[in-house]
Design a protein around this motif. Structure first.
Motif, PDB file in Angstrom:
ATOM      1  N   GLU A  74      -3.093  57.044 -55.195  1.00 34.90           N
ATOM      2  CA  GLU A  74      -1.799  57.545 -55.501  1.00 34.90           C
ATOM      3  C   GLU A  74      -1.607  57.597 -57.099  1.00 34.90           C
ATOM      4  N   LYS A  75      -1.688  58.845 -57.701  1.00 33.84           N
ATOM      5  CA  LYS A  75      -1.706  59.111 -59.089  1.00 33.84           C
ATOM      6  C   LYS A  75      -0.121  58.836 -59.793  1.00 33.84           C
ATOM      7  N   MET A  76      -0.060  58.646 -61.033  1.00 35.94           N
ATOM      8  CA  MET A  76       0.993  58.355 -61.606  1.00 35.94           C
ATOM      9  C   MET A  76       1.574  59.406 -62.501  1.00 35.94           C
ATOM     10  N   ASP A  77       1.959  60.479 -61.838  1.00 30.00           N
ATOM     11  CA  ASP A  77       2.159  61.802 -62.327  1.00 30.00           C
ATOM     12  C   ASP A  77       3.696  62.354 -61.773  1.00 30.00           C
ATOM     13  N   THR A  78       3.823  63.525 -62.360  1.00 33.45           N
ATOM     14  CA  THR A  78       5.302  64.116 -61.964  1.00 33.45           C
ATOM     15  C   THR A  78       5.629  63.983 -60.562  1.00 33.45           C
ATOM     16  N   LYS A  79       4.559  64.230 -59.638  1.00 29.74           N
ATOM     17  CA  LYS A  79       5.025  64.168 -58.361  1.00 29.74           C
ATOM     18  C   LYS A  79       5.166  62.925 -57.912  1.00 29.74           C
ATOM     19  N   PHE A  80       4.634  61.739 -58.104  1.00 28.83           N
ATOM     20  CA  PHE A  80       4.930  60.486 -57.962  1.00 28.83           C
ATOM     21  C   PHE A  80       6.440  60.062 -58.339  1.00 28.83           C
ATOM     22  N   LYS A  83       8.932  61.792 -55.816  1.00 28.99           N
ATOM     23  CA  LYS A  83       8.999  61.226 -54.791  1.00 28.99           C
ATOM     24  C   LYS A  83      10.008  59.723 -54.809  1.00 28.99           C
ATOM     25  N   LYS A  84       9.682  59.096 -55.792  1.00 21.27           N
ATOM     26  CA  LYS A  84      10.538  57.875 -56.293  1.00 21.27           C
ATOM     27  C   LYS A  84      12.106  58.195 -56.412  1.00 21.27           C
ATOM     28  N   PHE A  85      12.313  59.154 -57.249  1.00 23.84           N
ATOM     29  CA  PHE A  85      13.626  59.737 -57.422  1.00 23.84           C
ATOM     30  C   PHE A  85      14.340  60.310 -56.143  1.00 23.84           C
ATOM     31  N   SER A  86      13.755  60.777 -55.435  1.00 23.34           N
ATOM     32  CA  SER A  86      14.033  61.582 -54.168  1.00 23.34           C
ATOM     33  C   SER A  86      14.480  60.303 -53.261  1.00 23.34           C
ATOM     34  N   GLU A  87      13.619  59.535 -53.197  1.00 25.27           N
ATOM     35  CA  GLU A  87      13.924  58.259 -52.076  1.00 25.27           C
ATOM     36  C   GLU A  87      15.468  57.609 -52.655  1.00 25.27           C
ATOM     37  N   ALA A  88      15.279  57.475 -53.888  1.00 24.69           N
ATOM     38  CA  ALA A  88      16.421  56.552 -54.722  1.00 24.69           C
ATOM     39  C   ALA A  88      17.792  57.362 -54.551  1.00 24.69           C
ATOM     40  N   ILE A  89      17.627  58.635 -54.556  1.00 25.61           N
ATOM     41  CA  ILE A  89      18.922  59.458 -54.458  1.00 25.61           C
ATOM     42  C   ILE A  89      19.320  59.506 -53.123  1.00 25.61           C
ATOM     43  N   ALA A  90      18.434  59.797 -52.187  1.00 26.28           N
ATOM     44  CA  ALA A  90      18.791  59.735 -50.622  1.00 26.28           C
ATOM     45  C   ALA A  90      19.653  58.658 -50.491  1.00 26.28           C
TER      46      ALA A  90
END
Length: 398
Positions: A74-80, A83-90
Protein backbone atom coordinates in the motif's frame (compact mmCIF):
# COMPACT_ATOMS: atom_id res chain seq x y z
CA UNK A 1 11.22 13.17 -3.03
CA UNK A 2 9.95 11.65 0.21
CA UNK A 3 12.53 9.66 2.19
CA UNK A 4 11.84 5.91 2.63
CA UNK A 5 13.67 4.46 5.62
CA UNK A 6 13.83 0.87 6.81
CA UNK A 7 13.48 0.85 10.60
CA UNK A 8 14.05 -2.10 12.91
CA UNK A 9 11.50 -2.53 15.70
CA UNK A 10 12.56 -4.00 19.05
CA UNK A 11 11.19 -7.50 19.55
CA UNK A 12 9.07 -6.55 22.57
CA UNK A 13 7.18 -3.95 20.48
CA UNK A 14 6.60 -6.07 17.35
CA UNK A 15 3.53 -7.81 18.76
CA UNK A 16 1.87 -4.52 19.78
CA UNK A 17 2.28 -3.05 16.29
CA UNK A 18 1.16 -6.30 14.62
CA UNK A 19 -1.94 -6.36 16.83
CA UNK A 20 -2.96 -2.85 15.78
CA UNK A 21 -1.31 -0.44 18.21
CA UNK A 22 -1.06 2.74 16.11
CA UNK A 23 1.50 4.90 17.95
CA UNK A 24 5.21 4.59 17.28
CA UNK A 25 7.40 5.42 20.29
CA UNK A 26 11.12 6.13 20.35
CA UNK A 27 11.59 3.24 22.79
CA UNK A 28 10.14 0.77 20.24
CA UNK A 29 12.86 1.47 17.65
CA UNK A 30 16.37 0.01 17.37
CA UNK A 31 17.48 2.03 14.33
CA UNK A 32 19.05 5.48 14.84
CA UNK A 33 16.58 8.24 13.95
CA UNK A 34 19.12 11.08 13.80
CA UNK A 35 19.04 11.80 10.07
CA UNK A 36 15.39 10.96 9.41
CA UNK A 37 13.32 13.87 8.08
CA UNK A 38 9.79 14.68 9.26
CA UNK A 39 7.27 13.05 6.94
CA UNK A 40 9.59 10.19 5.96
CA UNK A 41 7.93 6.84 5.27
CA UNK A 42 9.14 4.20 7.71
CA UNK A 43 9.17 0.56 6.60
CA UNK A 44 9.00 -1.24 9.94
CA UNK A 45 10.75 -4.61 10.12
CA UNK A 46 11.50 -7.15 12.86
CA UNK A 47 14.93 -8.41 13.88
CA UNK A 48 14.80 -10.97 11.03
CA UNK A 49 14.07 -8.30 8.43
CA UNK A 50 10.41 -9.29 8.03
CA UNK A 51 7.92 -6.54 7.19
CA UNK A 52 5.59 -5.48 10.03
CA UNK A 53 3.96 -2.21 8.96
CA UNK A 54 4.40 1.15 7.25
CA UNK A 55 4.45 4.33 9.33
CA UNK A 56 5.34 7.98 8.92
CA UNK A 57 7.87 9.91 10.98
CA UNK A 58 6.35 12.88 12.80
CA UNK A 59 7.37 14.18 16.22
CA UNK A 60 4.61 15.13 18.61
CA UNK A 61 4.13 14.93 22.36
CA UNK A 62 2.81 11.37 22.13
CA UNK A 63 5.60 9.75 20.12
CA UNK A 64 7.68 9.81 16.93
CA UNK A 65 5.08 8.78 14.38
CA UNK A 66 2.04 6.71 13.53
CA UNK A 67 1.42 3.41 11.76
CA UNK A 68 -0.54 3.97 8.53
CA UNK A 69 -0.91 0.46 7.11
CA UNK A 70 0.07 -3.15 7.67
CA UNK A 71 -0.18 -3.95 3.93
CA UNK A 72 3.31 -3.93 2.43
CA UNK A 73 2.26 -2.89 -1.07
CA UNK A 74 0.00 0.00 0.00
CA UNK A 75 1.36 3.41 -1.05
CA UNK A 76 0.86 6.67 0.87
CA UNK A 77 -0.73 8.62 -1.97
CA UNK A 78 -3.99 10.47 -2.69
CA UNK A 79 -5.74 7.15 -3.32
CA UNK A 80 -4.77 5.94 0.18
CA UNK A 81 -6.20 9.07 1.81
CA UNK A 82 -9.38 8.90 -0.31
CA UNK A 83 -9.95 5.40 1.04
CA UNK A 84 -9.40 6.50 4.67
CA UNK A 85 -11.71 9.53 4.33
CA UNK A 86 -14.41 7.51 2.54
CA UNK A 87 -14.44 4.95 5.37
CA UNK A 88 -14.54 7.66 8.05
CA UNK A 89 -17.34 9.62 6.38
CA UNK A 90 -19.42 6.47 5.81
CA UNK A 91 -19.40 5.94 9.58
CA UNK A 92 -20.78 9.44 10.09
CA UNK A 93 -23.57 9.50 7.51
CA UNK A 94 -26.23 9.98 10.19
CA UNK A 95 -24.42 13.11 11.42
CA UNK A 96 -24.49 14.58 7.92
CA UNK A 97 -28.18 13.70 7.68
CA UNK A 98 -29.11 15.20 11.08
CA UNK A 99 -31.06 18.45 10.93
CA UNK A 100 -30.43 19.44 14.56
CA UNK A 101 -26.61 19.05 14.53
CA UNK A 102 -24.29 20.72 12.03
CA UNK A 103 -20.92 20.44 13.83
CA UNK A 104 -19.06 17.19 14.45
CA UNK A 105 -15.77 15.39 13.94
CA UNK A 106 -15.33 13.87 10.49
CA UNK A 107 -11.92 12.29 11.00
CA UNK A 108 -10.39 11.47 14.38
CA UNK A 109 -6.69 10.82 13.90
CA UNK A 110 -5.51 7.35 14.92
CA UNK A 111 -9.11 6.22 15.47
CA UNK A 112 -9.70 6.59 11.74
CA UNK A 113 -6.27 5.38 10.69
CA UNK A 114 -4.08 8.49 10.42
CA UNK A 115 -2.62 9.65 13.72
CA UNK A 116 -1.72 13.32 14.02
CA UNK A 117 -4.62 14.64 11.89
CA UNK A 118 -8.16 15.57 12.85
CA UNK A 119 -10.85 17.10 10.64
CA UNK A 120 -14.00 18.78 11.94
CA UNK A 121 -17.17 19.82 10.10
CA UNK A 122 -18.86 23.14 10.80
CA UNK A 123 -21.99 23.73 8.74
CA UNK A 124 -20.36 23.01 5.37
CA UNK A 125 -16.88 24.23 6.35
CA UNK A 126 -14.05 21.83 7.21
CA UNK A 127 -11.20 22.46 9.62
CA UNK A 128 -8.08 20.30 9.62
CA UNK A 129 -5.82 20.25 12.69
CA UNK A 130 -2.24 19.08 12.18
CA UNK A 131 -0.22 17.80 15.15
CA UNK A 132 3.21 17.26 13.57
CA UNK A 133 5.35 18.57 10.76
CA UNK A 134 5.50 14.98 9.52
CA UNK A 135 1.81 14.60 8.79
CA UNK A 136 1.64 18.19 7.52
CA UNK A 137 4.08 17.21 4.76
CA UNK A 138 1.24 15.09 3.28
CA UNK A 139 -1.01 18.17 3.18
CA UNK A 140 -1.38 18.35 -0.63
CA UNK A 141 -2.48 14.72 -1.05
CA UNK A 142 -4.74 14.94 2.00
CA UNK A 143 -6.58 18.07 0.85
CA UNK A 144 -6.96 16.68 -2.67
CA UNK A 145 -8.40 13.46 -1.20
CA UNK A 146 -10.81 15.34 1.06
CA UNK A 147 -12.13 17.36 -1.88
CA UNK A 148 -12.65 14.14 -3.85
CA UNK A 149 -14.70 12.55 -1.06
CA UNK A 150 -16.88 15.44 0.16
CA UNK A 151 -18.14 18.78 -1.07
CA UNK A 152 -16.06 21.31 0.85
CA UNK A 153 -17.76 24.69 1.18
CA UNK A 154 -14.59 26.21 2.66
CA UNK A 155 -11.43 24.78 4.20
CA UNK A 156 -9.44 26.03 7.20
CA UNK A 157 -6.45 24.57 9.02
CA UNK A 158 -4.77 24.80 12.41
CA UNK A 159 -1.12 23.92 12.96
CA UNK A 160 -0.37 22.59 16.42
CA UNK A 161 3.26 21.53 16.35
CA UNK A 162 6.83 22.64 17.07
CA UNK A 163 9.01 23.96 14.31
CA UNK A 164 12.58 25.22 14.85
CA UNK A 165 11.99 25.24 18.59
CA UNK A 166 8.95 27.48 18.24
CA UNK A 167 5.46 26.19 19.00
CA UNK A 168 3.28 26.85 15.96
CA UNK A 169 -0.38 27.37 16.66
CA UNK A 170 -1.63 29.42 13.78
CA UNK A 171 -4.81 29.00 11.84
CA UNK A 172 -5.49 29.85 8.30
CA UNK A 173 -7.91 29.87 5.42
CA UNK A 174 -6.92 27.25 2.85
CA UNK A 175 -9.45 27.14 0.00
CA UNK A 176 -13.07 27.44 -1.08
CA UNK A 177 -15.49 29.97 0.36
CA UNK A 178 -14.16 32.31 3.04
CA UNK A 179 -16.35 32.02 6.11
CA UNK A 180 -18.22 34.95 7.60
CA UNK A 181 -17.62 34.66 11.32
CA UNK A 182 -19.14 34.03 13.71
CA UNK A 183 -20.55 31.04 11.87
CA UNK A 184 -23.65 29.63 13.57
CA UNK A 185 -23.76 25.85 13.99
CA UNK A 186 -26.38 23.62 15.56
CA UNK A 187 -25.77 21.02 18.26
CA UNK A 188 -28.83 19.00 19.27
CA UNK A 189 -30.90 22.05 18.32
CA UNK A 190 -28.79 24.50 20.35
CA UNK A 191 -27.02 27.30 18.47
CA UNK A 192 -23.33 28.00 18.90
CA UNK A 193 -21.17 30.72 17.36
CA UNK A 194 -17.81 29.50 16.03
CA UNK A 195 -14.84 31.22 14.42
CA UNK A 196 -12.41 29.10 12.41
CA UNK A 197 -10.02 32.00 11.93
CA UNK A 198 -9.41 33.23 15.46
CA UNK A 199 -6.46 31.64 17.23
CA UNK A 200 -6.17 28.10 18.51
CA UNK A 201 -9.80 27.63 19.54
CA UNK A 202 -13.05 27.68 17.58
CA UNK A 203 -15.49 28.60 20.35
CA UNK A 204 -16.77 25.11 21.14
CA UNK A 205 -15.30 21.75 22.15
CA UNK A 206 -17.17 19.21 20.01
CA UNK A 207 -16.23 16.26 22.23
CA UNK A 208 -18.58 17.53 24.99
CA UNK A 209 -21.72 17.37 22.80
CA UNK A 210 -23.41 14.51 24.69
CA UNK A 211 -22.55 16.06 28.05
CA UNK A 212 -24.15 19.39 27.12
CA UNK A 213 -27.26 17.54 25.95
CA UNK A 214 -27.48 15.64 29.26
CA UNK A 215 -27.10 18.89 31.22
CA UNK A 216 -29.87 20.53 29.20
CA UNK A 217 -32.27 17.57 29.17
CA UNK A 218 -31.94 16.19 32.72
CA UNK A 219 -30.15 18.46 35.15
CA UNK A 220 -30.99 22.14 34.53
CA UNK A 221 -34.70 22.73 35.00
CA UNK A 222 -35.32 25.03 37.97
CA UNK A 223 -31.64 24.82 39.01
CA UNK A 224 -28.84 27.28 39.64
CA UNK A 225 -25.82 26.29 37.56
CA UNK A 226 -22.17 27.29 38.03
CA UNK A 227 -20.00 26.77 34.93
CA UNK A 228 -16.30 26.93 35.87
CA UNK A 229 -13.43 27.24 33.35
CA UNK A 230 -16.35 28.27 31.17
CA UNK A 231 -14.46 29.33 28.00
CA UNK A 232 -17.28 30.65 25.75
CA UNK A 233 -20.12 29.54 28.03
CA UNK A 234 -21.34 26.56 25.95
CA UNK A 235 -22.45 24.64 29.07
CA UNK A 236 -24.22 27.76 30.35
CA UNK A 237 -26.22 28.01 27.12
CA UNK A 238 -27.25 24.35 27.48
CA UNK A 239 -28.30 24.99 31.10
CA UNK A 240 -30.45 28.04 30.27
CA UNK A 241 -32.10 26.21 27.37
CA UNK A 242 -32.80 23.36 29.80
CA UNK A 243 -34.68 25.68 32.15
CA UNK A 244 -32.00 26.83 34.61
CA UNK A 245 -33.20 29.75 36.74
CA UNK A 246 -29.70 31.29 36.72
CA UNK A 247 -26.26 30.48 35.39
CA UNK A 248 -22.88 31.77 36.52
CA UNK A 249 -19.95 31.42 34.09
CA UNK A 250 -16.41 31.86 35.43
CA UNK A 251 -13.21 32.00 33.38
CA UNK A 252 -9.91 33.85 33.75
CA UNK A 253 -9.60 34.79 30.05
CA UNK A 254 -10.80 38.32 29.32
CA UNK A 255 -12.25 37.28 25.97
CA UNK A 256 -14.58 34.82 27.73
CA UNK A 257 -16.91 37.74 28.51
CA UNK A 258 -17.70 38.87 24.92
CA UNK A 259 -17.62 35.27 23.68
CA UNK A 260 -20.12 34.11 26.33
CA UNK A 261 -22.39 37.09 25.63
CA UNK A 262 -22.26 36.13 21.94
CA UNK A 263 -23.25 32.50 22.68
CA UNK A 264 -26.22 33.67 24.76
CA UNK A 265 -27.23 36.20 22.10
CA UNK A 266 -27.39 33.71 19.20
CA UNK A 267 -29.81 31.64 21.31
CA UNK A 268 -32.00 34.63 22.15
CA UNK A 269 -30.97 34.55 25.83
CA UNK A 270 -30.78 37.78 27.82
CA UNK A 271 -27.18 37.71 29.01
CA UNK A 272 -27.87 40.41 31.60
CA UNK A 273 -30.06 37.91 33.48
CA UNK A 274 -26.99 35.63 33.81
CA UNK A 275 -23.73 36.13 35.71
CA UNK A 276 -20.46 36.17 33.76
CA UNK A 277 -17.30 36.53 35.86
CA UNK A 278 -13.82 37.11 34.45
CA UNK A 279 -11.67 35.82 37.29
CA UNK A 280 -9.58 32.91 38.50
CA UNK A 281 -11.91 29.99 39.31
CA UNK A 282 -10.16 29.32 42.63
CA UNK A 283 -10.57 32.97 43.65
CA UNK A 284 -14.25 32.65 42.74
CA UNK A 285 -14.60 29.57 44.97
CA UNK A 286 -13.26 31.60 47.89
CA UNK A 287 -15.54 34.54 47.00
CA UNK A 288 -18.62 32.27 46.77
CA UNK A 289 -17.77 30.54 50.04
CA UNK A 290 -17.33 33.89 51.83
CA UNK A 291 -20.69 35.12 50.51
CA UNK A 292 -22.42 31.81 51.27
CA UNK A 293 -23.30 31.24 47.60
CA UNK A 294 -24.37 27.70 46.78
CA UNK A 295 -25.33 26.05 43.50
CA UNK A 296 -27.50 23.10 42.49
CA UNK A 297 -25.22 22.09 39.60
CA UNK A 298 -21.50 22.78 39.13
CA UNK A 299 -19.63 22.05 35.89
CA UNK A 300 -15.89 21.36 36.30
CA UNK A 301 -14.00 21.17 33.02
CA UNK A 302 -10.50 22.50 33.78
CA UNK A 303 -7.54 22.49 31.39
CA UNK A 304 -5.11 19.62 31.99
CA UNK A 305 -2.51 22.14 33.09
CA UNK A 306 -2.70 25.86 33.80
CA UNK A 307 -0.32 28.41 35.28
CA UNK A 308 -1.15 31.85 36.66
CA UNK A 309 1.04 34.36 38.55
CA UNK A 310 -0.23 32.94 41.84
CA UNK A 311 -0.41 29.21 41.19
CA UNK A 312 -0.17 26.21 38.90
CA UNK A 313 -2.93 23.67 38.40
CA UNK A 314 -2.60 20.12 37.11
CA UNK A 315 -5.55 17.75 36.84
CA UNK A 316 -3.27 14.78 37.58
CA UNK A 317 -2.29 16.34 40.92
CA UNK A 318 -4.96 18.86 41.94
CA UNK A 319 -8.35 17.38 40.99
CA UNK A 320 -9.12 16.11 44.53
CA UNK A 321 -8.65 19.66 45.88
CA UNK A 322 -10.83 21.01 43.07
CA UNK A 323 -13.61 18.61 44.13
CA UNK A 324 -13.14 19.57 47.78
CA UNK A 325 -13.38 23.30 46.99
CA UNK A 326 -16.45 22.69 44.82
CA UNK A 327 -18.26 20.84 47.61
CA UNK A 328 -18.18 23.97 49.81
CA UNK A 329 -20.42 25.76 47.32
CA UNK A 330 -22.63 22.87 46.13
CA UNK A 331 -26.04 22.23 47.67
CA UNK A 332 -26.80 18.87 49.27
CA UNK A 333 -28.43 16.64 46.62
CA UNK A 334 -26.70 18.87 44.05
CA UNK A 335 -24.85 17.62 40.98
CA UNK A 336 -21.16 18.01 40.15
CA UNK A 337 -20.25 17.36 36.51
CA UNK A 338 -16.55 16.49 36.76
CA UNK A 339 -14.66 16.38 33.47
CA UNK A 340 -11.08 16.06 32.25
CA UNK A 341 -9.40 15.58 28.87
CA UNK A 342 -6.05 14.61 30.40
CA UNK A 343 -4.91 11.50 28.52
CA UNK A 344 -2.26 10.54 31.09
CA UNK A 345 -4.73 8.66 33.33
CA UNK A 346 -7.84 6.54 32.73
CA UNK A 347 -11.42 6.69 34.04
CA UNK A 348 -10.63 4.36 36.95
CA UNK A 349 -7.83 6.65 38.14
CA UNK A 350 -10.03 9.73 37.62
CA UNK A 351 -12.63 8.24 39.93
CA UNK A 352 -9.99 7.85 42.65
CA UNK A 353 -9.40 11.64 42.47
CA UNK A 354 -13.14 12.21 42.91
CA UNK A 355 -13.29 9.76 45.80
CA UNK A 356 -10.32 11.42 47.52
CA UNK A 357 -11.93 14.88 47.22
CA UNK A 358 -15.21 13.67 48.75
CA UNK A 359 -13.43 11.71 51.48
CA UNK A 360 -11.34 14.71 52.52
CA UNK A 361 -14.51 16.85 52.63
CA UNK A 362 -16.24 14.09 54.63
CA UNK A 363 -19.07 13.93 52.08
CA UNK A 364 -20.89 11.00 50.50
CA UNK A 365 -21.68 10.76 46.80
CA UNK A 366 -23.22 8.66 44.08
CA UNK A 367 -22.08 8.49 40.46
CA UNK A 368 -25.18 8.68 38.28
CA UNK A 369 -23.82 9.01 34.72
CA UNK A 370 -20.51 8.63 32.90
CA UNK A 371 -19.38 9.81 29.48
CA UNK A 372 -16.30 9.39 27.31
CA UNK A 373 -15.72 10.49 23.73
CA UNK A 374 -18.82 10.64 21.51
CA UNK A 375 -19.12 8.24 18.57
CA UNK A 376 -17.74 10.64 15.96
CA UNK A 377 -14.50 10.76 17.99
CA UNK A 378 -13.55 7.22 16.95
CA UNK A 379 -10.79 5.57 18.99
CA UNK A 380 -8.64 2.56 18.04
CA UNK A 381 -10.33 -0.70 18.94
CA UNK A 382 -8.79 -2.49 21.97
CA UNK A 383 -6.82 0.62 23.00
CA UNK A 384 -8.99 2.58 25.45
CA UNK A 385 -6.06 4.81 26.46
CA UNK A 386 -6.78 6.90 23.34
CA UNK A 387 -10.26 7.67 24.72
CA UNK A 388 -9.00 10.72 26.59
CA UNK A 389 -12.29 12.33 27.69
CA UNK A 390 -13.68 11.37 31.10
CA UNK A 391 -16.89 12.92 32.46
CA UNK A 392 -18.71 11.85 35.62
CA UNK A 393 -22.06 13.16 36.87
CA UNK A 394 -21.93 12.99 40.68
CA UNK A 395 -24.80 13.44 43.10
CA UNK A 396 -23.80 14.99 46.43
CA UNK A 397 -25.63 12.95 49.09
CA UNK A 398 -27.20 14.88 51.96
Amino acid sequence: MRQLVEVKVKSKSVKDITNGYPLLSKEAIETSLEKIQEGSILRLIDSNGRYIATAYYGLQNKGIGWVLTRKEQEKMDTKFFVKKFSEAIAKREHFYAAEDTTAFRVFNGEGDGIGGLTIDFFNGFYMASWYSEGIYSFREDIYQALNEVVEVRGLYEKLRFNTNGQYVEQNDYVSGEKGEFPLIVLENGMKYAVDLNDGAMTGIFLDQRNVRKALRDRYSEGKTVLNTFSYTGAFSVAAVLGGSIKTTSVDLAKRSLPKTIEQFAVNGIDYEAQDIKVMNVFDYFRYADRHDLKFDVVVLDPPSFARTKKMTFSTAKDYPKLIKDTLKITNDDGIIIASTNNASFNMKKFKTFIDKGFSEANKRYKIIEEYQLPEDFTVPQHYPEFNYLKVVFIKVMS
